[in-house]
Scaffold this active site. Structure first.
Site, PDB file in Angstrom:
ATOM      1  CB  ILE A  46     -33.021 -50.526 -54.607  1.00  0.00           C
ATOM      2  CG1 ILE A  46     -33.907 -49.891 -55.679  1.00  0.00           C
ATOM      3  CG2 ILE A  46     -32.490 -51.854 -55.100  1.00  0.00           C
ATOM      4  CD1 ILE A  46     -35.220 -50.617 -55.924  1.00  0.00           C
ATOM      5  CB  CYS A  53     -30.338 -52.588 -62.167  1.00  0.00           C
ATOM      6  SG  CYS A  53     -28.871 -53.341 -61.451  1.00  0.00           S
ATOM      7  NE  ARG A  91     -10.168 -49.062 -55.944  1.00  0.00           N
ATOM      8  CZ  ARG A  91     -10.865 -48.894 -54.836  1.00  0.00           C
ATOM      9  NH1 ARG A  91     -12.178 -48.768 -54.880  1.00  0.00           N
ATOM     10  NH2 ARG A  91     -10.255 -48.838 -53.656  1.00  0.00           N
ATOM     11  CD  GLU A  92      -3.253 -46.235 -59.938  1.00  0.00           C
ATOM     12  OE1 GLU A  92      -2.173 -46.726 -59.579  1.00  0.00           O
ATOM     13  OE2 GLU A  92      -4.145 -46.882 -60.555  1.00  0.00           O
ATOM     14  CG  ASN A 123     -20.825 -56.645 -63.215  1.00  0.00           C
ATOM     15  OD1 ASN A 123     -21.925 -56.115 -63.300  1.00  0.00           O
ATOM     16  ND2 ASN A 123     -20.027 -56.434 -62.181  1.00  0.00           N
ATOM     17  CG  HIS A 133     -26.200 -45.727 -61.702  1.00  0.00           C
ATOM     18  ND1 HIS A 133     -27.417 -46.361 -61.559  1.00  0.00           N
ATOM     19  CD2 HIS A 133     -25.271 -46.593 -61.242  1.00  0.00           C
ATOM     20  CE1 HIS A 133     -27.212 -47.561 -61.059  1.00  0.00           C
ATOM     21  NE2 HIS A 133     -25.926 -47.729 -60.852  1.00  0.00           N
ATOM     22  CD  GLU A 149     -32.479 -48.922 -66.059  1.00  0.00           C
ATOM     23  OE1 GLU A 149     -32.682 -47.770 -66.481  1.00  0.00           O
ATOM     24  OE2 GLU A 149     -32.553 -49.922 -66.787  1.00  0.00           O
TER      25      GLU A 149
END
Length: 753
Positions: A429, A642, A15-16, A119, A693, A664
């Site tokens: 939520i 959502c 996850r750099e 996803n 978000h 959402e």
């Protein structure tokens, strides 16, 4: 045969990119430092693919946030409200992705939706009547040149013109047809420039071709590409499809002047049949998607070779590839130091799928017979994980197990009296910000550096603080904050028998948001209560109702890597029974409101309407009903969804028979409200009044305006007030004022009712 892939992950094996971007957002590094980190990752990916022996390596599959957003920028589809901020191109890009709030202005982010049946989330391009479509970015050319300078002539990847036009949102009087010629001109320019740089193959992703197409859609597609292909020059154009088959337009696309066509043989139910029945043009290259780009199980070589044998006589040249981009699977098994080899031998992440393609290529050339025999041996042996008691429990289910009594209208009356909530009840939520402190303590506990008693003490204090904060803010229905949970699916999976868990199998969900899906290994059951302890503790702290927070069976399944040896329906029913047990335990322990989130309900909905019920909804909706059908009338069941398009399945959602559902809605400008009204939506509803978000804080007036819009379409007696999703990823600095404004706005509007 040659080999290729549709695309490769870009967030970094550890996850750099995510961490570099988050540092940039916090102003801890410069734009130049961020680009340096991104370049390093791109070159690492390039090297991995080169060393694997991959013949056609993609470029421009990298993105700082999302490929559709990149395409919008490429075409100049940047709404004026973002350019008016006067920011740098990079910061304008991030403002479109995340929203922006500063001295330069205050803007919301673009709408965000699920990318077909995955996803992954994409940013919805926005086109108004003043949008001037023109070539406005150099990213595809820059990344092709970067790879070329490092010794690799890549296959540039761009989302196709038709898919862009079908997914874009038109906010004025113009429609897709009005800007089609301008879009064609840009694509022609892109192809010409890439060809001039030396590109031999250019991949145009047209995933919208696997959805239902009308005669008008097909004509529109043909018109666009007849014009684009007339100007392609010496470049070879690959039409790449994925996530399904192209049954509506197979012969049409075969008749166009594409040099290659990419077909999905994994999710494409009718792909093999289409090739068998209609043949395949000998003057085109078939890019055969035979390695699953969405699941982590090893490829069954015998089955794949059978597919190749069936089609090779009907085609000219075949290139073996993945069914879709490898964006949807983790990077490499090399990072899985804790996972047993008994499990790992069945798995293939992105890097391992490159090896599978190399081995399949070698096997078709009469080599690597040992690899084929080893693969046969793996698939011939039984796996562990069977539980007869689970399969028997599913088999004994009857129709009455899916029906809750009394019916909705009677329950609604009982619950109004039971809870005595005001009009426009306020809630959240579920999750509250997971601070660095929370993550550090959880990590220390997992590593054994913090004993269970001390960890429980820490979690208890966080819950106490969260309850007191919500009471101070004035929320009507509270939550415990979910500080003990790492992820809304992984947390439950860890408490269910039949799941296994990875260490570093991160997959990008959107932007910098990554998830680590658990793996459904065997039959699923609940060994012990999962959430009762902390829910009961939270409720003991206040007289206000505290929601029990659960994840629904369909979402747990859809956000996991599912088994391939049994049906999704069977897995869903197993999980539903486990969550049903949890609902009844919460109820028995005094929890009167229970939220069962089905955030991913629409995610695996087949892309073709004709398959919706037979392939999905006929078991997905009953699975949710099974979870709560045993609950008492005075127990209120909530659910949450959502970032999907709900209009076309709104009646099915109502049929879930929940008492309250939160959606959402803020990023979609509350467009769902008209759908609810038109369909006489029965369930009480809480469309999100602000976007969590984005780091921006919505004003009290902004939320009041949203509530007035809602009240024009939803009766006050059925309307709840809440953010559009959980607050886990937000900071405390924006969460508290946002919720304070939410409560104040609700109180102000109540006075007018």
């Amino acid at each position: 045969m040659k080999t290729t892939i549709v695309g490769y992950p870009r967030i970094g094996s550890l996850r750099e990119l995510k961490f570099a971007e988050e540092k940039y957002f916090r102003k801890e590094i410069t734009a130049a430092e961020l680009e340096k980190a991104a370049e390093k990752l791109r070159l690492e990916n390039l090297d991995v693919q080169r060393q694997s022996g991959l013949d056609l390596i993609p470029s421009n599959d990298f993105s700082y946030y999302d490929g559709m957003l990149d395409t919008a920028v490429l075409l100049g589809a940047v709404p004026a409200r973002y350019t008016a901020l006067g920011l740098s191109p990079l910061d304008t890009y991030f403002a479109m992705a995340r929203g922006y709030q500063g001295s330069e202005g205050d803007v919301k982010a673009l709408a965000m939706k699920k990318w077909f049946n995955t996803n992954y989330h994409y940013m919805v391009p926005e086109v108004d009547d003043d949008t001037e479509i023109k070539l406005s970015d150099t990213k595809p050319f820059d990344l092709f040149s970067e790879a070329l300078a490092n010794g690799v002539k890549t296959k540039p990847v761009i989302i196709g013109a038709y898919t862009f036009l079908k997914l874009a949102r038109f906010t004025g009087k113009k429609n897709a047809g009005d800007i089609a010629q301008s879009v064609v001109n840009v694509y022609a320019d892109v192809i010409a420039k890439l060809s001039a740089l030396g590109a031999e193959w250019i991949q145009l992703d047209e995933s919208c071709l696997v959805k239902d197409m009308t005669a008008e859609d097909i004509t529109f597609f043909k018109d666009i590409y007849t014009k684009i292909l007339d100007k392609k020059g010496s470049a070879k154009i690959l039409l790449q499809t994925y996530f399904g088959d192209v049954r509506d337009c197979y012969n049409d696309i075969c008749a166009l002047a594409f040099d290659g066509i990419g077909l999905d043989f994994i999710e494409g139910i009718k792909t093999a049949e289409l090739v068998e029945k209609n043949g395949f043009p000998k003057d085109k290259v078939l890019f055969a998607g035979v390695v699953n780009g969405k699941n982590i199980w090893k490829n069954h070589y015998a089955k794949t070779l059978a597919i190749i044998d069936d089609i090779k006589d009907k085609c000219g040249e075949i290139v073996l590839g993945t069914s879709c981009s490898l964006l949807h699977v983790p990077y490499t098994l090399k990072n899985e130091s804790k996972l047993s080899d008994d499990y790992k031998k069945y798995f293939a992440y992105a890097e391992e799928k490159l090896s599978e393609l190399a081995e399949l290529k070698a096997i078709t050339e009469g080599e690597c017979s040992d690899k084929l025999e080893a693969n046969k041996a793996l698939f011939s042996q039984p796996r562990s994980g069977a539980d007869k008691s689970v399969t028997e429990r599913v088999a004994k289910l009857t129709d009455k197990d899916f029906v809750r009594l009394p019916e909705f209208a009677e329950r609604e009356k009982i619950q109004k009296k039971e809870f005595g909530l005001p009009l426009l009840p306020t809630t959240t939520i579920g999750s509250f910000p997971q601070t660095i402190e929370v993550r550090k303590n959880r990590a220390a506990f997992r590593k054994g550096e913090l004993c269970e008693a001390d960890y429980d003490k820490f979690i208890s204090q966080k819950i106490i603080d969260c309850i007191r904060l919500q009471e101070k803010i004035g929320l009507d229905v509270l939550v415990h904050g979910e500080f003990e949970r790492n992820d809304m699916v992984e947390y439950f999976g860890e408490c269910l028998d039949g799941y296994i868990f990875t260490e570093k199998a991160w997959v990008q969900s959107y932007g910098t948001r990554c998830v680590k899906p658990p793996v459904v290994w065997g039959d699923i059951s609940r060994a012990k209560p999962i959430t009762v302890k902390w829910s009961k503790f939270a409720q003991s702290l206040t007289d206000k109702p505290v929601k029990g927070m659960l994840t629904g069976p369909v979402t747990i399944l859809n956000w996991s890597f599912p088994r391939e040896d049994i049906s999704l329906k069977e897995s869903a029913m197993q999980i539903a029974l486990a969550i049903r047990d949890e609902v009844l335990d919460l109820e028995a322990n005094g929890i009167k409101i229970i939220q069962v989130d089905e955030a991913a309900l629409r995610e695996k909905l087949p892309l073709r309407r004709s398959d919706w019920h037979s392939e999905y909804l006929d078991w997905a909706i009953p699975a949710f009903r099974l979870v709560h059908s045993g609950a008492k009338a005075d127990t209120q069941i909530h659910t949450h969804m959502c970032y999907s398009e709900f209009a076309d399945i709104i009646k099915d959602i109502d049929d879930m028979d929940a008492d309250v559902i939160t959606f959402e809605a803020s990023r979609s400008d509350l467009t769902i409200l008209d759908v609810l009204k038109e369909n006489n939506f029965r369930t009480e509803v809480g469309p999100g009044v602000y976007d969590i978000h984005s780091p921006r804080v919505p004003s009290e007036n902004e939320i009041e305006n949203a509530l007035h819009k809602m009240l024009d379409r939803i009766p006050a007696q059925k309307l709840w007030v809440n953010p559009d999703c959980g607050l886990k990823t937000r900071g405390e600095a924006e969460t508290v004022p946002s919720l304070e404004n939410l409560v104040a706005a609700a109180k102000n509007v109540r006075k007018t009712l």
